[in-house]
Write a protein that holds these residues in place. Structure first.
Motif, short mmCIF file in Angstrom:
data_model
loop_
_atom_site.label_atom_id
_atom_site.label_comp_id
_atom_site.label_asym_id
_atom_site.label_seq_id
_atom_site.Cartn_x
_atom_site.Cartn_y
_atom_site.Cartn_z
N LEU A 1 -0.38 0.49 7.72
CA LEU A 1 -0.21 1.45 6.63
C LEU A 1 1.20 2.04 6.67
O LEU A 1 1.81 2.28 5.61
N ILE A 2 1.72 2.28 7.87
CA ILE A 2 3.08 2.81 7.99
C ILE A 2 4.09 1.79 7.48
O ILE A 2 5.07 2.15 6.80
N ALA A 3 3.86 0.52 7.79
CA ALA A 3 4.75 -0.54 7.27
C ALA A 3 4.71 -0.56 5.74
O ALA A 3 5.75 -0.73 5.08
N VAL B 1 7.81 -0.01 3.02
CA VAL B 1 8.10 -0.98 1.95
C VAL B 1 8.11 -0.27 0.60
O VAL B 1 9.05 -0.44 -0.21
N PHE B 2 7.08 0.55 0.35
CA PHE B 2 7.00 1.27 -0.93
C PHE B 2 8.17 2.24 -1.07
O PHE B 2 8.72 2.42 -2.17
N THR B 3 8.52 2.91 0.03
CA THR B 3 9.65 3.86 0.00
C THR B 3 10.95 3.14 -0.33
O THR B 3 11.76 3.62 -1.14
N LEU B 4 11.14 1.99 0.30
CA LEU B 4 12.37 1.21 0.06
C LEU B 4 12.47 0.79 -1.41
O LEU B 4 13.53 0.91 -2.03
N ILE B 5 11.35 0.31 -1.95
CA ILE B 5 11.34 -0.11 -3.37
C ILE B 5 11.66 1.08 -4.28
O ILE B 5 12.48 0.98 -5.21
N ALA B 6 11.01 2.23 -4.01
CA ALA B 6 11.22 3.43 -4.84
C ALA B 6 12.68 3.88 -4.79
O ALA B 6 13.27 4.23 -5.83
N ILE B 7 13.28 3.85 -3.61
CA ILE B 7 14.67 4.30 -3.45
C ILE B 7 15.64 3.33 -4.14
O ILE B 7 16.60 3.77 -4.79
N MET B 8 15.37 2.04 -4.02
CA MET B 8 16.22 1.06 -4.70
C MET B 8 16.20 1.27 -6.21
O MET B 8 17.24 1.19 -6.89
N ALA C 1 9.35 3.96 -9.94
CA ALA C 1 9.79 4.79 -8.80
C ALA C 1 8.79 5.90 -8.54
O ALA C 1 8.43 6.17 -7.38
N VAL C 2 8.34 6.56 -9.61
CA VAL C 2 7.33 7.62 -9.48
C VAL C 2 6.02 7.06 -8.96
O VAL C 2 5.36 7.65 -8.09
N LEU C 3 5.63 5.90 -9.44
CA LEU C 3 4.38 5.26 -9.03
C LEU C 3 4.39 4.97 -7.53
O LEU C 3 3.42 5.29 -6.81
N PHE C 4 5.48 4.38 -7.06
CA PHE C 4 5.58 4.05 -5.63
C PHE C 4 5.67 5.32 -4.78
O PHE C 4 5.14 5.36 -3.66
N THR C 5 6.31 6.36 -5.29
CA THR C 5 6.41 7.63 -4.57
C THR C 5 5.04 8.28 -4.42
O THR C 5 4.70 8.82 -3.36
N ILE D 1 1.08 19.23 14.23
CA ILE D 1 1.49 17.83 14.40
C ILE D 1 1.13 17.01 13.17
O ILE D 1 1.90 16.16 12.73
N GLN D 2 -0.05 17.29 12.60
CA GLN D 2 -0.46 16.58 11.38
C GLN D 2 0.55 16.79 10.26
O GLN D 2 0.95 15.83 9.58
N ASP D 3 0.99 18.04 10.08
CA ASP D 3 1.95 18.34 9.01
C ASP D 3 3.28 17.63 9.24
O ASP D 3 3.90 17.12 8.30
N VAL D 4 3.71 17.60 10.51
CA VAL D 4 5.00 16.96 10.81
C VAL D 4 4.91 15.44 10.66
O VAL D 4 5.84 14.81 10.16
N VAL D 5 3.79 14.86 11.07
CA VAL D 5 3.62 13.41 10.89
C VAL D 5 3.64 13.06 9.40
O VAL D 5 4.29 12.09 8.98
N ASN D 6 2.94 13.84 8.61
CA ASN D 6 2.93 13.63 7.16
C ASN D 6 4.36 13.73 6.59
O ASN D 6 4.78 12.90 5.78
N MET D 7 5.07 14.76 7.06
CA MET D 7 6.43 14.95 6.59
C MET D 7 7.36 13.82 7.04
O MET D 7 8.20 13.34 6.28
N MET D 8 7.17 13.37 8.29
CA MET D 8 8.01 12.29 8.80
C MET D 8 7.79 10.99 8.03
O MET D 8 8.73 10.25 7.73
N LEU D 9 6.53 10.72 7.70
CA LEU D 9 6.23 9.50 6.96
C LEU D 9 6.81 9.53 5.55
O LEU D 9 7.19 8.49 5.00
N ARG D 10 6.88 10.73 4.98
CA ARG D 10 7.39 10.85 3.61
C ARG D 10 8.90 11.09 3.58
O ARG D 10 9.63 10.44 2.85
#
Length: 575
Positions: free
Chosen positions: A14-16, A20-27, A66-70, A123-132
Motif C-alpha cells: 500500500l505504501i508503494a 506511485v500515486f503521489t508521483l503521478i499527481a506531482i508530475m 491530479a486531484v483524483l490521485f491526491t 504516532i498514528q498522526d505522524v505516520v499519516n502525515m509522513m505518508l502524505r
C-alpha cells in the motif's frame, strides 16, 4: 521511531501504491505551470483562441486527475496509519497482559493507559502525515527545482538565499522542541494518574472533605501541562512567520528580477508566471517538510515510551522446559520458600514450609502485613520465589506452563473485581462455556441467589462498571461464584468473606465444604470464626510461619494465636 516503524512492513505494498500515486499527481501538477505559460506566451500573445481552448482543456484534465490521485493517496494513507496504530495497540496490550505484577507496578496503570492511547495516536498522526507529506514534499521540491532551473537558471539563484533560511530555522526549532515533547507526555501521564485516582476514589474524597485538596492537586498538574504545551507551541509558532516572510520576500525578489529580465527581452511574461508557480511549489514543499519535522519529535518521544514497554522482558514466563500439567493436583507444598519484593530490605515471606492435600481446607491467618496475600499470589506465579520450591503434585510450578497452572486454580482476590455486563457474563468469566444451570449452581453455593432472585432479569441482570450497583458482600459472592464455576483442583479465597455477615459466612462455608470437598481449599482470613473449622491453620507473623495446626492446638499452645482470638472475642462471638 525506526524501531516502531518496523511494524509497518505488512503495509509495504500500500505504501508503494501511495508513492506511485503521489508521483503521478506531482508530475501532473508540475506540468500545469508549463501549459499556463504556453497559454500566455503563445495563445494570448498570438490571439490563438483554439490553442487557448485546447491547452486549457488539457489543464482541466490534468488538474482533475491530479486531484483524483491526491484523494486516493489521502484515503490509502489514512487506512495504513489506522491499521498500523491498531497493530501497535494490539502488540502493546498483549505485552502488558504478559507482565507479572512486578513489571505492571513498575510502569504504573496511568502511564500504560497514556501509552496505549495518546502516544499511539501521536504516532498514528505522524505516520499519516509522513505518508502524505513526506512522500509528496521531497518529490515536489526536486521536481519544482528541476522545472524552475530548466526554465530560468539565472532567476533560480534566488532560492540560494531563501532555502538556507528555511532549512536552518527548521533544524533549530526541531532541536529545541524534542526535549519538551518528552516532558509533555510525562505531564499527560500525571494528569491521567490524578484523574484515575480521583474518579475511582470519589467516595473517599467526599467522605473526608478532600475535594478542595484534590482540586488543588489537579490544578497544579493541569497548569504544568499547560505551561509545557505553551512552551512547545510558542517554539512552533515561530516557524510559520519566518516561513511566510521568507516566501513573500522570495516572491518579491522573483517578480522584481523577473520584470528586469522581461524588460531586457530575456524572459517572457508566461515564463515568469510559470516560474512563480514553481517557486510556490518549492516553498510549499519546504513548509510541509518543516511541519513534518516539527511533529516528528513528539512522535519520537511517544515511540520511545512505547518501545520502553515493548522491550520490557517479563520476569515470569514459561521456561523452555515448561510442560503441561496433565495429572490431577492432589497436593500443594511449600518447601522452605523465601520471597522478597523488589527493593525491600526484609523478606515478605521467610522460610515457609507446609503441605496441603486434596480434600483439606487450609486457613492462613495473621496480622496485617504478615504476608498472607503474598503467599497465595506466589501459588498463582504472580511473583517468583527467591529460595525454595512450590510444588503442585510432584512438580515445581516453575516447570509447569503458567496458563495450565492457573487453569487448575479458582482464585477469589481480596478486592472483588467485576466487569460491566450481566451477572451470568461475570460468572462465565471463570468458564466461557458454562451453562445457565452451572452458573446458577455456582451462585447458589456462593449464597448469591437470594439477592439475584429478586431482580427482574435474574442472572441476566446488568452489572455496572466495577459492580458499582452492588454492595461489597454481593460483589464478593459473585467473585466466589466465578471461581466455583471453574470446578478446579485448588481454590484460593483471599480474605473474600470479609464483607459477609456471620450468618451468610457460615452458610457459605458449609456449602463450600459439600461442593468442593475433593479439592485443596486455601482460605486467607482475618476473622478467627471464618477459619476455626479448617483442617489446619497456618499462622504468619512478619513473614514467618509461627504456627501450624488446628484451632484447638493453636489455641492451646500458641501465644500469638491466643492474642488474635482474644482480640476478636465479643459479647456475641467466642472462640
Amino acid at each position: 521511531m525506526l524501531a516502531i516503524l518496523k511494524y509497518i512492513k505488512p503495509y509495504k505494498y500500500l505504501i508503494a501504491l501511495i508513492m506511485v500515486f503521489t508521483l503521478i499527481a506531482i508530475m501532473l501538477e508540475l506540468y500545469l505551470p508549463t501549459l499556463m505559460a504556453d497559454v500566455v506566451d503563445v495563445g494570448i500573445v498570438n490571439e490563438d483562441v483554439p490553442f487557448i481552448i485546447k491547452t486549457g482543456g488539457w489543464m482541466v484534465l490534468f488538474a482533475f486527475f491530479a486531484v483524483l490521485f491526491t484523494i486516493a493517496v489521502a484515503y490509502i494513507s489514512n487506512r495504513v496509519a489506522l491499521g498500523f496504530a491498531r497493530d501497535i495497540r494490539r502488540r502493546l496490550f498483549v505485552k502488558i497482559e504478559s507482565f507479572s505484577l512486578q513489571e505492571f507496578e513498575r510502569v504504573g496503570p496511568a502511564s500504560l493507559i497514556t501509552r496505549s492511547t495518546n502516544d499511539i495516536k501521536q504516532i498514528q498522526d505522524v505516520v499519516n502525515m509522513m505518508l502524505r507529506m513526506m512522500t509528496r514534499a521531497p518529490l515536489m521540491l526536486v521536481g519544482g527545482i528541476i522545472m524552475a532551473v530548466s526554465r530560468e537558471p539565472v532567476l533560480s539563484l534566488v532560492f540560494l538565499v531563501a532555502m538556507p533560511i528555511l532549512v536552518g530555522s527548521i533544524v533549530l526549532i526541531a532541536r529545541k522542541a524534542i526535549p519538551l515533547f518528552g516532558l509533555l507526555q510525562k505531564r499527560t501521564d500525571r494528569l491521567n494518574l490524578l484523574l484515575r485516582e480521583t474518579l475511582s476514589g470519589i467516595r473517599v474524597i467526599r467522605a473526608f472533605n478532600r475535594v478542595n485538596f484534590e482540586k488543588a492537586r489537579f490544578t497544579e498538574a493541569n497548569n504544568e501541562y499547560r505551561d509545557t504545551g505553551v512552551k512547545v507551541n510558542r517554539i512552533i509558532a515561530v516557524v510559520f512567520p519566518i516561513m511566510l516572510i521568507t516566501m513573500n520576500f522570495t516572491n518579491i525578489a522573483i517578480v522584481w528580477f523577473g520584470a528586469i529580465r522581461i524588460d531586457q527581452g530575456a524572459m517572457q511574461v508566461g515564463n515568469l508566471m510559470a516560474f512563480l508557480q514553481y517557486a510556490m511549489m518549492i516553498l510549499m514543499s519546504l513548509i510541509m517538510m518543516s511541519y513534518a519535522f516539527i511533529m516528528i519529535p513528539r512522535a519520537q518521544a511517544s515511540a520511545e515510551r512505547i518501545n520502553e514497554v515493548l522491550n520490557i522482558q517479563a520476569k515470569i514466563t514459561d521456561s523452555s522446559t515448561a510442560r503441561k500439567l496433565v495429572s490431577d493436583v492432589s497436593k500443594l507444598e511449600f518447601r522452605n520458600v523465601t520471597f522478597h519484593y523488589e527493593g525491600a530490605e526484609k523478606p515478605a515471606l521467610d522460610n515457609i514450609s507446609f503441605q496441603a492435600k486434596a480434600g483439606e481446607t487450609i486457613a492462613i491467618i495473621g496480622s496485617t502485613g504478615a504476608g498472607k496475600s503474598t503467599l497465595v499470589q506466589l501459588i498463582l506465579r504472580y511473583y517468583d520465589i527467591d529460595i525454595g520450591k512450590i510444588m503442585v503434585g510432584d512438580t515445581d510450578i516453575r516447570d509447569v506452563k503458567i496458563k495450565d497452572l492457573r487453569n487448575k486454580i479458582g482464585y477469589v482476590p481480596q478486592k472483588a473485581s467485576l466487569f460491566s455486563g450481566t451477572i451470568a457474563e461475570n460468572v462465565r468469566f471463570g468458564k466461557d462455556d458454562a451453562t445457565d444451570t452451572e452458573v446458577i449452581e455456582a451462585l447458589k453455593t456462593a449464597q448469591a441467589m437470594e439477592f439475584i432472585e429478586v431482580k427482574e432479569e435474574g442472572i441476566h441482570s446488568h452489572i455496572s462498571q466495577a459492580g458499582a450497583n452492588l454492595s461489597g458482600g454481593q460483589k464478593q459472592r459473585l467473585a466466589i461464584a466465578r471461581a466455583l464455576v471453574r470446578k478446579v483442583n485448588i481454590y484460593i479465597f483471599d480474605d473474600s468473606f470479609s464483607a459477609l455477615d456471620y450468618k451468610t459466612d457460615a452458610r457459605l462455608r458449609h456449602a463450600l465444604k459439600q461442593k468442593i470437598e475433593d479439592a485443596i481449599v486455601i482460605i486467607v482470613a482475618q476473622r478467627v470464626r471464618t477459619v476455626m473449622n479448617a483442617d489446619r491453620i497456618i499462622l504468619l507473623n512478619e513473614g514467618k510461619l509461627v504456627g501450624n495446626g488446628t484451632h484447638e492446638e493453636l489455641l492451646k499452645d500458641n501465644s500469638i494465636y491466643q492474642e488474635i482470638v482474644a482480640s476478636q472475642q465479643t459479647e456475641g462471638e467466642s472462640a
